[in-house]
Design an enzyme around this catalytic site. Structure first.
Site, PDB file in Angstrom:
ATOM      1  N   PHE A 130      24.833  34.175   5.266  1.00 52.51           N
ATOM      2  CA  PHE A 130      25.763  34.643   4.245  1.00 52.51           C
ATOM      3  C   PHE A 130      25.939  33.559   3.228  1.00 52.51           C
ATOM      4  CE2 PHE A 130      27.569  36.718   8.230  1.00 52.51           C
ATOM      5  CZ  PHE A 130      26.568  37.661   8.222  1.00 52.51           C
ATOM      6  N   TRP A 139      30.025  40.486   0.293  1.00 50.01           N
ATOM      7  CA  TRP A 139      29.940  39.020   0.320  1.00 50.01           C
ATOM      8  C   TRP A 139      29.145  38.560   1.543  1.00 50.01           C
ATOM      9  CZ3 TRP A 139      31.557  35.515   4.029  1.00 50.01           C
ATOM     10  CH2 TRP A 139      31.554  34.169   3.650  1.00 50.01           C
ATOM     11  N   HIS A 140      29.286  39.326   2.650  1.00 52.29           N
ATOM     12  CA  HIS A 140      28.625  38.895   3.874  1.00 52.29           C
ATOM     13  C   HIS A 140      27.111  38.995   3.805  1.00 52.29           C
ATOM     14  CE1 HIS A 140      32.625  39.065   5.655  1.00 52.29           C
ATOM     15  NE2 HIS A 140      32.140  38.241   6.543  1.00 52.29           N
ATOM     16  N   GLY A 141      26.610  39.895   3.014  1.00 48.64           N
ATOM     17  CA  GLY A 141      25.155  39.985   2.953  1.00 48.64           C
ATOM     18  C   GLY A 141      24.703  41.032   1.963  1.00 48.64           C
ATOM     19  N   GLY A 161      34.328  42.311   0.047  1.00 47.42           N
ATOM     20  CA  GLY A 161      34.295  41.381   1.190  1.00 47.42           C
ATOM     21  C   GLY A 161      33.083  41.669   2.064  1.00 47.42           C
TER      22      GLY A 161
END
Lengths: 366, 473
Positions: B473, B321-323, B318
């Site tokens: 993102f 996923w953001h960056g 997770g």
């Protein structure tokens, strides 16, 4: 007889009935905007103020530092030369509308006024020059580690450089500065400043890269909307809050920089600076320039530090020796953003006062 | 074209007229065209990417639905997974691999190439949407879309395309069967959500940004501990206002079209536990991760240790996923650790039968837990916002260690900016009152709030137009 079914009249379908809440919202907004306009009408007299941006970089080079000019010096009828206090405290576009001709503001670090006067001495067409004098400007201390580190183009100047290159550069630059005789703590602080500068400019670069690729129309429309809004309202942005409602007095009066730069130990350097400036003013006058001098307003705490140790006497000696008209704005309370830079409302008044000063000189009443 | 631009609202107006005036079939086609224009506004080439991705998933889901052979179904779901995750990995994580991993193999990619690298806008969001579609069809929870047009409208529908909320196909596709009924009250609510979203973005988030940048992109060591704390709290406010503002506008625009999107935020900073925080913050992502990753890994069905491992994997991915940066992984890791500790604590309390007696004691415990979660979340935001670990350590040092060393002084950040946190506080307060006391506010209150927010939009100007934080993102 079977009952005849009654034919119902078809109900008119209501497509849209504006509900009460929308009306209330719009009424609240309209009333609040009217109130805002009323309240701010006196507080902010001018909506056509420009920020200290969009200036033309005058030059940058080895040992010179950076200077900016809001208009080409050669195009201006009045050149105002000074430091960041002038850049924040005098609005070029307003000054240019006050009947003294086109105004250019050339500014850089306070201690480099002599450098800023050099182009004027080379100008074939003499006009009016207004010098903004400060005791700090006579010290001759042009933020040296930064100037020294600007002797060549380095990774921190370039937002596209990766951070590790900047770090590598600071690791080699710091010993160089210390070797040159700069105070190690001050030099280390300069390196931190460069890293922070680079981090900021790189973040801005990366942020804007994608945005500006596709935002041409967006920006143009936003600008139009902003302009329309400014014509009717007095919009604010939180940076302006700093000089607004909750401002703390004399925030920088205890700043070590002022104390250090204006310490008694620097009196001799200041005196030499004053003599050099007197000489430059005489040269300007000899070439036909009309020279005036001003001292921008600051908070009382800052002024006290500046005037101590002979600072005021040194400044007075300049206008007394050269005979140029001198306008001292004195101290102002609650009109600066940090003690020494005027907020934009005060800048509006100061700009008008400077224009009046120039006009009085031209009319011969000074 | 972003939600807080004049262009977007000039674009939305004819789309709304067309949506409500045209026959429903034509309206859907017009909405599809509008969505394509919206996405192509960034770069028309990105459109090929999204069309390609949608075609693969539509085809794969069709094959899965038609087949009853498990191997064949598995093959097609693998195709969908590989194409979506491959796309995401290829575009999003190549710079990370090139910068941090390839040098270990002796390969050096020129930094210019990496700086020029642009991740297609919204790729993380639409790949997750299309993945949820094929996975739901595979699990038998969804019948495939009737036409590719409907499916592509689901993937590319402009309000949620770029930064969510991550809408599930089972929520969205049934809404395309019939034209929704026009209701004035719903339309007004949509307008309210749009005004609130714009207010949160333009007035709150964009004006908090300078305080954040001053520390995170400035000379950290020169700032006092209080200034650094203020900056971190300002970032907590900025990211909430920015993202909640964005998704609020998305939900609002969908409402204007008579469609429903799931909520993405429910006053996250009033959470009394980290697990509760994740049911209030970016709800559509956390529920996606729970349904398609955590549960697929076995969830809490495979023993205590595996539960914690699954939690860690879910949160680390997770975070990633953001960056494409290790700081995001660290952020996810910290949350995973926090969730594990909270789980262990709850289990221990349950085992020992620890129950707080008395209302005032429970109130104090809840308030304490809220404060603890608030502080923990904000400390972890440091990793989320910092451009590198070095910056993150410097900030944490100023926040947590410098006061202990007696070295907390330095430059201050103007506390006046705290006034921008007030709307966030009010928003959270309203939710708290509504949830805990069951009170409802009159529409008049909302109308006055909308009027004041509208006024603020006219009056408060932002220093610089900023991209939405979640666009990266």
């Amino acid at each position: 007889m079977p009952p005849v079914p009654q034919q119902r009249t078809p109900r008119r379908r209501r497509i849209w009935t504006p509900g009460l809440p929308s009306g209330v919202a719009l009424a609240v907004c309209a009333l609040a905007l009217l109130g805002w306009k009323q309240v701010t009408a006196d507080r902010w007299p001018t909506s056509d103020l420009e920020a200290v941006v969009g200036e033309r970089l005058l030059w940058i080079g080895p040992g010179l530092g950076a200077y900016w000019c809001t208009l080409g010096m050669e195009q201006a009828d009045v050149v105002i030369v000074g430091d960041s206090r002038v850049a924040h405290g005098i609005h070029q576009s307003i000054a240019s509308q006050l009947g003294i001709g086109k105004v250019a503001i050339a500014w850089g670090h306070a201690a480099r006024m002599l450098d800023l006067l050099q182009p004027l001495l080379e100008e074939p067409n003499p006009r009016t020059v207004v010098l903004s004098l400060t005791p700090l400007g006579l010290v001759g201390r042009p933020n040296p580690p930064i100037v020294e580190s600007l002797r060549e183009f380095h990774p921190a100047c370039d937002p596209t450089s990766p951070p590790y290159l900047v770090k590598q550069w600071t690791e080699t630059e710091l010993p160089h500065l210390v070797e040159m005789g700069f105070d190690p703590t001050y030099a280390a602080g300069t390196m931190r400043w460069w890293i922070a500068q680079h981090r900021r400019s790189r973040a801005a670069f990366l942020r804007s890269k994608r945005f500006f690729d596709s935002a041409g129309l967006d920006l143009r429309l936003s600008h139009m909307a902003d302009r329309a809004r400014s014509l009717w309202l007095n919009p604010i942005e939180p940076f302006e809050w700093q000089d607004g409602w909750w401002r703390a007095p004399n925030p920088h009066a205890g700043d070590a920089y002022y104390h250090e730069a204006l310490a008694p130990a620097g009196a001799l350097a200041r005196h030499e600076g004053a003599l050099a400036l007197i000489q430059a003013i005489e040269q300007l006058k000899a070439r036909g320039w009309e020279v005036l001098a001003i001292r921008m307003p600051v908070e009382p705490g800052i002024r006290e530090i500046e005037d101590a140790n002979g600072g005021e006497a040194e400044l007075n000696s300049i206008w007394q020796a050269t005979g140029i008209p001198f306008l001292d704005f004195g101290v102002e309370v609650n009109t600066t953003t940090d003690g020494s830079h005027l907020n934009w409302r005060a800048a509006d008044a100061t700009t008008r006062a400077v224009a009046e000063f120039v006009r009085a000189k031209r009319s011969g009443s000074l | 074209m972003v939600f807080d631009s004049v262009t977007f609202w000039l674009f939305v107006l004819p789309v709304l007229v067309a949506w409500w005036m045209a026959p429903f079939g034509a309206a859907k086609i017009l909405a599809l065209i509008a969505s394509c224009v919206f996405y192509a506004w960034w770069n028309p080439l990105y459109l090929l990417l999204i069309v390609g991705s949608a075609l693969i998933d539509y085809g794969a889901a069709g094959q899965i639905a038609r087949s009853s052979v498990p191997r064949k179904r598995k093959f097609w779901v693998t195709v969908s997974l590989a194409s979506n995750l491959g796309l995401l990995a290829g575009f999003k994580y190549t710079p990370l691999v090139a910068r941090d991993l390839l040098p270990f193999l002796g390969w050096h990619v020129p930094t210019g190439v990496l700086d020029e690298w642009v991740v297609p806008v919204g790729i993380s969001f639409y790949t997750f949407q299309t993945l949820s579609y094929t996975l739901d069809v595979y699990r038998g929870q969804l019948t495939p879309a009737r036409t590719f047009g409907d499916f592509f409208l689901y993937v590319a529908f402009f309000p949620q395309l770029v930064a969510g909320p991550i809408v599930r196909a089972r929520t969205f596709l049934p809404q395309l069967d019939h034209r929704p009924r026009f209701r004035a009250s719903r339309f007004e609510l949509g307008l309210y959500r749009c005004v609130q979203g714009l207010f949160l973005k333009i007035v709150v988030a964009d004006n908090l940004a300078p305080v954040v940048e001053r520390v995170f992109e400035g000379d950290i060591a020169a700032h006092s501990s209080a200034a650094v704390w203020l900056s971190v709290i300002a970032f907590g406010g900025q990211i909430f206002a920015d993202f909640a503002g964005y998704t609020g506008i998305a939900i609002g625009v969908a409402m204007l079209m008579g469609l429903r999107f799931p909520e993405n935020f429910r006053a996250p900073y009033i959470s009394a536990g980290l697990s509760e925080f994740w049911t209030r913050w970016h709800i559509t992502l956390s529920s996606w991760l729970r349904d398609y990753l955590y549960i697929s890994l076995g969830g809490n069905r495979k023993g205590r240790l595996r539960t914690h491992v699954n939690l860690a994997i879910t949160m680390l991915l997770g975070g990633l996923w953001h960056g494409a940066a290790w700081t995001y992984v660290a952020w996810g890791g910290l949350h995973a650790a926090g969730l594990s500790v909270e789980r262990l604590w709850r289990e221990a309390c349950r085992r020992r039968g620890l129950v707080l007696k008395g209302r005032s004691l429970r109130f104090l415990a809840t308030a304490g837990a809220m404060l603890l979660v608030f502080v923990f979340v904000h400390v972890t935001w440091v990793f989320f916002r910092a451009s590198s670990f070095e910056v993150a350590w410097q900030i944490l040092d100023r926040m947590l260690v410098a006061p202990l060393r007696g070295n907390a002084g330095g430059a201050q950040v103007s506390a006046r900016f705290c006034v921008l946190l007030l709307p966030i506080l009010v928003l959270h307060g309203v939710t708290l009152v509504r949830e805990r006391l069951g009170l409802r506010f009159s529409p008049w209150v909302y109308a006055v709030a909308a009027g004041l927010m509208l006024t603020a939009l006219f009056v408060v100007r932002r220093g610089a137009v900023r991209d939405f934080v979640y666009f990266q993102f």
